[in-house]
Motif scaffolding. Structure first.
Motif, PDB file in Angstrom:
ATOM      1  N   THR A   1      63.825 -59.036  89.922  1.00 54.18           N
ATOM      2  CA  THR A   1      63.186 -58.058  90.770  1.00 54.18           C
ATOM      3  C   THR A   1      62.525 -56.923  90.172  1.00 54.18           C
ATOM      4  N   GLU A   2      62.828 -56.703  88.950  1.00 51.21           N
ATOM      5  CA  GLU A   2      62.172 -55.628  88.059  1.00 51.21           C
ATOM      6  C   GLU A   2      60.839 -56.226  87.409  1.00 51.21           C
ATOM      7  N   LEU A   3      60.792 -57.402  87.307  1.00 47.94           N
ATOM      8  CA  LEU A   3      59.462 -58.067  87.125  1.00 47.94           C
ATOM      9  C   LEU A   3      58.583 -57.925  88.192  1.00 47.94           C
ATOM     10  N   TRP A   4      59.069 -58.239  89.265  1.00 51.67           N
ATOM     11  CA  TRP A   4      58.131 -58.260  90.556  1.00 51.67           C
ATOM     12  C   TRP A   4      57.468 -56.910  90.800  1.00 51.67           C
ATOM     13  N   GLU A   5      58.206 -56.007  90.480  1.00 54.28           N
ATOM     14  CA  GLU A   5      57.635 -54.732  90.645  1.00 54.28           C
ATOM     15  C   GLU A   5      56.598 -54.430  90.007  1.00 54.28           C
ATOM     16  N   THR A   6      56.399 -54.889  88.763  1.00 55.27           N
ATOM     17  CA  THR A   6      55.457 -54.781  87.938  1.00 55.27           C
ATOM     18  C   THR A   6      54.134 -55.825  88.325  1.00 55.27           C
ATOM     19  N   VAL A   7      54.692 -56.961  88.469  1.00 57.32           N
ATOM     20  CA  VAL A   7      53.586 -57.920  88.589  1.00 57.32           C
ATOM     21  C   VAL A   7      52.678 -57.738  89.891  1.00 57.32           C
ATOM     22  N   ARG A   8      53.712 -57.365  91.039  1.00 56.14           N
ATOM     23  CA  ARG A   8      52.837 -57.139  92.248  1.00 56.14           C
ATOM     24  C   ARG A   8      51.636 -56.143  92.199  1.00 56.14           C
ATOM     25  N   GLY A   9      51.719 -55.461  91.184  1.00 53.05           N
ATOM     26  CA  GLY A   9      50.677 -54.478  90.976  1.00 53.05           C
ATOM     27  C   GLY A   9      49.588 -54.647  89.874  1.00 53.05           C
ATOM     28  N   LEU A  10      49.789 -55.874  89.308  1.00 52.56           N
ATOM     29  CA  LEU A  10      48.954 -56.385  88.196  1.00 52.56           C
ATOM     30  C   LEU A  10      47.388 -56.252  88.415  1.00 52.56           C
ATOM     31  N   GLN A  11      46.566 -55.989  87.806  1.00 49.26           N
ATOM     32  CA  GLN A  11      45.161 -56.157  88.079  1.00 49.26           C
ATOM     33  C   GLN A  11      44.526 -56.688  86.835  1.00 49.26           C
ATOM     34  N   ASP A  12      43.305 -57.280  86.950  1.00 52.47           N
ATOM     35  CA  ASP A  12      42.706 -58.060  85.851  1.00 52.47           C
ATOM     36  C   ASP A  12      41.761 -56.901  84.946  1.00 52.47           C
ATOM     37  N   PRO A  13      41.803 -57.040  83.804  1.00 52.02           N
ATOM     38  CA  PRO A  13      42.232 -57.868  82.877  1.00 52.02           C
ATOM     39  C   PRO A  13      43.966 -57.654  82.904  1.00 52.02           C
ATOM     40  N   VAL A  14      44.814 -58.752  82.668  1.00 53.78           N
ATOM     41  CA  VAL A  14      46.126 -58.290  82.709  1.00 53.78           C
ATOM     42  C   VAL A  14      46.605 -57.881  81.223  1.00 53.78           C
ATOM     43  N   ASP A  15      47.157 -56.608  81.283  1.00 55.04           N
ATOM     44  CA  ASP A  15      47.464 -55.830  80.129  1.00 55.04           C
ATOM     45  C   ASP A  15      48.162 -56.692  78.979  1.00 55.04           C
ATOM     46  N   ARG A  16      47.534 -56.799  77.761  1.00 52.79           N
ATOM     47  CA  ARG A  16      48.342 -57.702  76.940  1.00 52.79           C
ATOM     48  C   ARG A  16      49.682 -57.102  76.576  1.00 52.79           C
ATOM     49  N   ALA A  17      49.798 -55.919  76.361  1.00 52.48           N
ATOM     50  CA  ALA A  17      51.189 -55.085  76.050  1.00 52.48           C
ATOM     51  C   ALA A  17      52.316 -55.698  77.222  1.00 52.48           C
ATOM     52  N   PHE A  18      51.885 -55.744  78.559  1.00 53.75           N
ATOM     53  CA  PHE A  18      52.801 -56.234  79.324  1.00 53.75           C
ATOM     54  C   PHE A  18      53.211 -57.903  78.933  1.00 53.75           C
ATOM     55  N   ALA A  19      52.243 -58.598  78.684  1.00 57.37           N
ATOM     56  CA  ALA A  19      52.333 -60.047  78.378  1.00 57.37           C
ATOM     57  C   ALA A  19      53.184 -60.095  77.228  1.00 57.37           C
ATOM     58  N   GLU A  20      52.856 -59.206  76.196  1.00 56.24           N
ATOM     59  CA  GLU A  20      53.708 -59.324  75.017  1.00 56.24           C
ATOM     60  C   GLU A  20      55.352 -58.853  75.223  1.00 56.24           C
ATOM     61  N   ASN A  21      55.468 -58.178  75.811  1.00 59.06           N
ATOM     62  CA  ASN A  21      56.669 -57.729  76.140  1.00 59.06           C
ATOM     63  C   ASN A  21      57.346 -58.689  76.966  1.00 59.06           C
ATOM     64  N   PHE A  22      56.863 -59.334  77.906  1.00 59.93           N
ATOM     65  CA  PHE A  22      57.325 -60.412  78.947  1.00 59.93           C
ATOM     66  C   PHE A  22      57.801 -61.613  78.003  1.00 59.93           C
ATOM     67  N   SER A  23      56.869 -61.934  77.096  1.00 62.33           N
ATOM     68  CA  SER A  23      57.325 -63.236  76.171  1.00 62.33           C
ATOM     69  C   SER A  23      58.281 -62.811  75.172  1.00 62.33           C
ATOM     70  N   ALA A  24      58.345 -61.874  74.404  1.00 68.80           N
ATOM     71  CA  ALA A  24      59.261 -61.361  73.382  1.00 68.80           C
ATOM     72  C   ALA A  24      60.607 -60.963  74.088  1.00 68.80           C
ATOM     73  N   GLY A  25      60.779 -60.525  75.237  1.00 69.48           N
ATOM     74  CA  GLY A  25      61.867 -60.118  75.863  1.00 69.48           C
ATOM     75  C   GLY A  25      63.177 -61.276  76.290  1.00 69.48           C
ATOM     76  N   ILE A  26      62.621 -62.534  76.304  1.00 68.63           N
ATOM     77  CA  ILE A  26      63.476 -63.800  76.880  1.00 68.63           C
ATOM     78  C   ILE A  26      63.952 -64.295  75.718  1.00 68.63           C
ATOM     79  N   THR A  27      63.924 -64.164  74.218  1.00 68.46           N
ATOM     80  CA  THR A  27      64.585 -64.701  73.235  1.00 68.46           C
ATOM     81  C   THR A  27      65.623 -64.042  72.827  1.00 68.46           C
ATOM     82  N   ALA A  28      66.716 -64.631  71.957  1.00 68.44           N
ATOM     83  CA  ALA A  28      67.871 -63.914  71.598  1.00 68.44           C
ATOM     84  C   ALA A  28      67.460 -63.765  70.090  1.00 68.44           C
ATOM     85  N   GLU A  29      66.484 -64.667  69.566  1.00 63.82           N
ATOM     86  CA  GLU A  29      66.281 -64.320  68.082  1.00 63.82           C
ATOM     87  C   GLU A  29      64.538 -64.428  68.101  1.00 63.82           C
TER      88      GLU A  29
END
Length: 274
Positions: free
Chosen positions: A138-166
């Motif tokens: 739900t928190e992710l959707w609040e950000t994604v619903r407002g995304l514009q091109d080009p998608v911010d790289r920092a957002f994409a980096e945080n998204f990918s890095a935040g789903i691993t334990a190691e």
């Protein structure tokens, strides 16, 4: 490019073109890897390197993602499931084991439930039972619903890095982020909207094929109770828990995932079976 991995392009019946990675023996049991939200076939690169060459493995990139065609619509889970069947038709796969990673398991299980003759078995790697009401999503959707091109790289980096334990390999993670940024903002938005607005529990109905569920006990998105929902809905399914692993076990433990998939396929087909 990783050794032994070939990349091709498949044209589906409706003209949609999807790139796909392929590896292994043409005579081996067919396995199709189905990536999740904002990914491409590259998310499975470590897994593709770890799977035994006796298997014939395909990993398509879904519409809107990576280097795939990006039509204006068709991003509901049901649409992506139909694409998966059309992909199998295009490359001549009659029946395969489907391996769904994260939300890719949604379309994999839709195909398993609706087209059981096309699915020999199902492997779900960190797959949600449902997403509506999930606080992190739900928190992710609040950000994604407002995304514009080009998608911010920092957002994409945080998204990918935040789903691993190691931590995972820096070069690999950079590639994953690069691939996610190939999806325009509307694809990020409409794909997630489709996942949130679809009754995902209903996609568990009718699955009768052998099913293996893999879940990391440090998954920041999915709970053990949620995995139990899948086990309760799919007759005969079984769970393997990876201790100390986050949402994407095929990033953090690709060798173990490869071994578990190989064992699962061997149990279905026997040595050398197709």
């Amino acid at each position: 490019m990783a050794s032994g991995i070939a990349v091709h392009r498949a044209q589906l019946r409706d003209g949609l073109v999807l790139p796909y990675a392929e590896t292994g023996s043409p005579d081996g049991a067919k396995v199709v890897l189905v990536h999740g939200y904002a990914d491409s076939w590259w998310t499975f690169e470590p897994l593709l390197r770890g799977l035994p060459p006796s298997l014939h493995v395909y990993a398509p990139t879904q519409r809107g993602h990576g280097e795939a065609d990006k039509p204006p619509d068709g991003y509901l889970p049901e649409d992506l499931a139909l694409d998966l069947v059309a992909f199998m038709d295009a490359v001549g796969i009659g029946r395969a084991v489907l391996v769904g990673g994260s939300s890719g398991g949604i379309q994999a299980r839709i195909v398993a439930g609706r087209y059981p003759d096309r699915v020999a078995g199902l492997v779900l790697l960190g797959v949600p039972a449902e997403l509506a009401g999930n606080p992190a999503v739900t928190e992710l959707w609040e950000t994604v619903r407002g995304l514009q091109d080009p998608v911010d790289r920092a957002f994409a980096e945080n998204f990918s890095a935040g789903i691993t334990a190691e931590p995972v390999g820096r070069g690999f993670l950079e590639t994953v982020v690069d691939e996610s940024l190939k999806a325009p903002a509307r694809v990020w938005r409409e794909t997630l909207r489709g996942l949130l607005e679809t009754d995902l529990r209903a996609t568990l109905a009718g699955i009768l094929v052998p099913t293996l569920v893999v879940w990391g006990d440090q998954d920041p998105l999915l709970t053990r109770e949620e995995q139990q929902v899948i086990l309760d809905a799919v007759p005969g399914s079984r769970l393997i828990v990876y201790e100390g692993v986050g949402h994407v076990p095929y990033w953090e433990r690709p060798e173990r995932v490869a071994s578990d998939i190989a064992d699962f396929v061997r149990g279905l087909h026997g040595p050398g079976g197709t």
